[in-house]
Design an enzyme around this catalytic site. Sequence first.
Site, mmCIF file in Angstrom:
data_model
loop_
_atom_site.group_PDB
_atom_site.id
_atom_site.type_symbol
_atom_site.label_atom_id
_atom_site.label_comp_id
_atom_site.label_asym_id
_atom_site.label_seq_id
_atom_site.Cartn_x
_atom_site.Cartn_y
_atom_site.Cartn_z
ATOM 1 N N GLU A 42 0.817 -1.226 0.000
ATOM 2 C CA GLU A 42 0.000 0.000 0.000
ATOM 3 C C GLU A 42 0.851 1.276 0.000
ATOM 4 O O GLU A 42 0.431 2.308 -0.518
ATOM 5 C CB GLU A 42 -0.923 0.026 1.228
ATOM 6 C CG GLU A 42 -2.049 -0.989 1.173
ATOM 7 C CD GLU A 42 -3.011 -0.754 0.012
ATOM 8 O OE1 GLU A 42 -3.269 0.411 -0.318
ATOM 9 O OE2 GLU A 42 -3.470 -1.758 -0.571
ATOM 10 N N HIS A 44 3.694 1.783 -1.570
ATOM 11 C CA HIS A 44 4.054 2.089 -2.967
ATOM 12 C C HIS A 44 2.836 2.599 -3.738
ATOM 13 O O HIS A 44 2.923 3.528 -4.534
ATOM 14 C CB HIS A 44 4.557 0.820 -3.669
ATOM 15 C CG HIS A 44 5.820 0.265 -3.110
ATOM 16 N ND1 HIS A 44 5.867 -0.950 -2.455
ATOM 17 C CD2 HIS A 44 7.086 0.739 -3.109
ATOM 18 C CE1 HIS A 44 7.103 -1.189 -2.081
ATOM 19 N NE2 HIS A 44 7.867 -0.190 -2.461
ATOM 20 N N GLY A 155 8.863 7.868 -0.892
ATOM 21 C CA GLY A 155 8.158 7.761 0.379
ATOM 22 C C GLY A 155 8.979 8.360 1.516
ATOM 23 O O GLY A 155 10.209 8.287 1.518
ATOM 24 N N LYS A 157 9.144 7.282 4.484
ATOM 25 C CA LYS A 157 9.717 6.287 5.399
ATOM 26 C C LYS A 157 11.242 6.257 5.232
ATOM 27 O O LYS A 157 11.976 6.140 6.195
ATOM 28 C CB LYS A 157 9.137 4.894 5.154
ATOM 29 C CG LYS A 157 9.652 3.903 6.211
ATOM 30 C CD LYS A 157 9.019 2.556 6.080
ATOM 31 C CE LYS A 157 9.660 1.749 5.001
ATOM 32 N NZ LYS A 157 11.032 1.308 5.343
#
Length: 281
Positions: A42, A44, A155, A157
Amino acid sequence: MSTKKKTMKIFADPAKFQRWSRERRLAGAKIALVPTMGYLHEGHLSLIAAARRRGADEIAVSIFVNPVQFGPNEDYARYPRDEKADIEKCRAAGATAVFLPTPETMYAPDHSVYVEENDLSLGLCGARRPGHFRGVCTVVAKLFNLAHPDFAVFGRKDYQQAQVIKRMVRDLDFDLKIVVAPIVREKSGLAMSSRNTYLSVDERAAALSISRALREVRPGPAGGVRDRIVRAIEKAGLKTDYVECVDSVTLKPVKRVAKGTAVLVAAYCGKTRLIDNREIV
Ligand code: PAF
């Protein structure tokens, strides 16, 4: 306006992918690139959604486990791969092209040019994974040259990675924008990562200590914040790789956690190295 969905193009050959993106750009299309190493989740898919929301006419997703960014004792060989499922996920998410090169087509046997960032990549993951950001910058620069996107989505993260890539874009005059999309978490709070697939049920439960500890961070002396996180994750059985409170732009350590601080964590849960972070806004 037509609601007919485009057929998604699939490219293995870098030259063909580059030709397609050149033609689309000349035709006036706004191109977004979403670089990934595949085994899509999810997180990506949220990058593809971010590209869509920003009005990209073409959304190219690259899926390539880049050998050059892995150290000799890291998980390159066992990094999870599932090309078929990834292609279907890209199609369903609205990607218009998928680029699936191989190490052989990306790197000539005598490949000898690498891109190095020498400030933001020195600490944190860069210090623990020598050569990692050199590998990331090199492959991302190649992907930018192949896709010539108007913007590329990464992202949050991989906090340090996003900062390093932004710096590369600035310093090497790449003509594109970097979009950094929020971390996507499982309901439990665990930051989504392809590497979560390595975790056993017990490890998954222990891994939650990272997001929980980050959620509990409050402004105050950085040493105290760091100690509390280390205590919490080690109590859950994890091994700290690093916990650092840094300025969110320069990535230099700060004395106090306050607005503009990023708290970054890397820890081993069994053999799996997990990263997560929280930016104080
Ligand atoms: O974040 C990743 O998945 C990779 O580091 C990237 C940016 C696709 C480069 O290989």
